[in-house]
Design a protein around this motif. Structure first.
Motif, mmCIF file in Angstrom:
data_model
loop_
_atom_site.group_PDB
_atom_site.id
_atom_site.type_symbol
_atom_site.label_atom_id
_atom_site.label_comp_id
_atom_site.label_asym_id
_atom_site.label_seq_id
_atom_site.Cartn_x
_atom_site.Cartn_y
_atom_site.Cartn_z
ATOM 1 N N THR A 17 0.836 -1.196 0.000
ATOM 2 C CA THR A 17 0.000 0.000 0.000
ATOM 3 C C THR A 17 0.870 1.245 0.000
ATOM 4 O OG1 THR A 17 -1.699 -1.184 1.236
ATOM 5 C CG2 THR A 17 -1.822 1.213 1.259
ATOM 6 N N ASN A 18 0.560 2.181 -0.888
ATOM 7 C CA ASN A 18 1.256 3.465 -0.931
ATOM 8 C C ASN A 18 0.450 4.438 -0.066
ATOM 9 O OD1 ASN A 18 2.370 5.938 -1.472
ATOM 10 N ND2 ASN A 18 2.465 5.655 -3.679
ATOM 11 N N TYR A 19 0.881 4.610 1.155
ATOM 12 C CA TYR A 19 0.112 5.412 2.109
ATOM 13 C C TYR A 19 0.016 6.883 1.718
ATOM 14 C CZ TYR A 19 -0.271 1.406 5.131
ATOM 15 O OH TYR A 19 -0.600 0.169 5.624
ATOM 16 N N LYS A 24 -7.884 10.228 3.910
ATOM 17 C CA LYS A 24 -7.857 10.089 5.365
ATOM 18 C C LYS A 24 -8.660 8.864 5.792
ATOM 19 C CE LYS A 24 -8.668 12.524 9.660
ATOM 20 N NZ LYS A 24 -8.990 13.786 10.311
ATOM 21 N N GLU A 25 -9.822 8.645 5.166
ATOM 22 C CA GLU A 25 -10.657 7.498 5.511
ATOM 23 C C GLU A 25 -9.955 6.176 5.165
ATOM 24 O OE1 GLU A 25 -15.042 5.595 4.498
ATOM 25 O OE2 GLU A 25 -14.508 7.548 3.684
ATOM 26 N N GLN A 26 -9.319 6.109 3.999
ATOM 27 C CA GLN A 26 -8.595 4.892 3.617
ATOM 28 C C GLN A 26 -7.433 4.628 4.572
ATOM 29 O OE1 GLN A 26 -7.779 6.245 -0.373
ATOM 30 N NE2 GLN A 26 -9.115 4.671 -1.257
ATOM 31 N N PHE A 27 -6.710 5.691 4.932
ATOM 32 C CA PHE A 27 -5.601 5.552 5.869
ATOM 33 C C PHE A 27 -6.099 5.020 7.209
ATOM 34 C CE2 PHE A 27 -2.953 7.205 9.300
ATOM 35 C CZ PHE A 27 -1.703 6.734 8.918
ATOM 36 N N ASN A 28 -7.189 5.605 7.713
ATOM 37 C CA ASN A 28 -7.745 5.159 8.993
ATOM 38 C C ASN A 28 -8.169 3.688 8.920
ATOM 39 O OD1 ASN A 28 -7.307 7.639 10.162
ATOM 40 N ND2 ASN A 28 -9.397 8.370 9.835
ATOM 41 N N ASN A 29 -8.726 3.270 7.793
ATOM 42 C CA ASN A 29 -9.116 1.867 7.632
ATOM 43 C C ASN A 29 -7.895 0.952 7.660
ATOM 44 O OD1 ASN A 29 -11.868 2.402 7.441
ATOM 45 N ND2 ASN A 29 -11.831 2.519 5.204
ATOM 46 N N GLU A 30 -6.808 1.356 7.034
ATOM 47 C CA GLU A 30 -5.578 0.556 7.044
ATOM 48 C C GLU A 30 -5.020 0.448 8.466
ATOM 49 O OE1 GLU A 30 -4.060 -1.254 4.608
ATOM 50 O OE2 GLU A 30 -5.832 -0.770 3.420
ATOM 51 N N ILE A 31 -5.051 1.546 9.206
ATOM 52 C CA ILE A 31 -4.571 1.527 10.589
ATOM 53 C C ILE A 31 -5.461 0.621 11.433
ATOM 54 C CG2 ILE A 31 -4.222 2.933 12.667
ATOM 55 C CD1 ILE A 31 -2.071 3.277 10.460
ATOM 56 N N GLN A 32 -6.769 0.689 11.214
ATOM 57 C CA GLN A 32 -7.689 -0.177 11.961
ATOM 58 C C GLN A 32 -7.425 -1.640 11.659
ATOM 59 O OE1 GLN A 32 -9.864 0.740 14.436
ATOM 60 N NE2 GLN A 32 -9.807 -1.471 14.705
ATOM 61 N N LYS A 33 -7.140 -1.978 10.399
ATOM 62 C CA LYS A 33 -6.806 -3.361 10.050
ATOM 63 C C LYS A 33 -5.553 -3.807 10.797
ATOM 64 C CE LYS A 33 -6.735 -3.182 5.505
ATOM 65 N NZ LYS A 33 -6.741 -3.509 4.068
ATOM 66 N N ALA A 34 -4.577 -2.917 10.926
ATOM 67 C CA ALA A 34 -3.345 -3.265 11.644
ATOM 68 C C ALA A 34 -3.640 -3.531 13.121
ATOM 69 C CB ALA A 34 -2.312 -2.143 11.499
ATOM 70 N N PHE A 35 -4.459 -2.689 13.736
ATOM 71 C CA PHE A 35 -4.820 -2.912 15.139
ATOM 72 C C PHE A 35 -5.594 -4.216 15.304
ATOM 73 C CE2 PHE A 35 -4.137 1.742 15.869
ATOM 74 C CZ PHE A 35 -3.199 1.597 16.875
ATOM 75 N N SER A 36 -6.449 -4.535 14.349
ATOM 76 C CA SER A 36 -7.193 -5.794 14.397
ATOM 77 C C SER A 36 -6.242 -6.986 14.324
ATOM 78 C CB SER A 36 -8.210 -5.858 13.256
ATOM 79 O OG SER A 36 -9.200 -4.870 13.417
#
Length: 59
Positions: A17-19, A24-36
């Motif tokens: 993924t090219n951050y 902002k919404e896509q970035f937040n979703n990627e961060i949430q996936k990492a926390f999951s």
């Protein structure tokens, strides 16, 4: 020329993924996936990562 199924190489490599291009919404979703992943215990030690990288480099 006809291609047989055995002539086709199927890969499952995921493009990183090219951050810098995410909204902002896509970035937040990627961060949430990492926390999951962390919550599920889907994590790797630095030694495991290094071993996998070395293994891939040799193949």
């Amino acid at each position: 020329m006809k291609m047989r199924y055995t002539d086709v190489e199927v890969t499952t490599k995921k493009i990183p993924t090219n951050y810098s291009t995410l909204t902002k919404e896509q970035f937040n979703n990627e961060i949430q996936k990492a926390f999951s992943d962390i919550d599920r215990g889907d994590i790797f030690t630095p030694k495991e990562v290094q071993a996998e990288l070395l293994k891939r480099r040799r193949s």
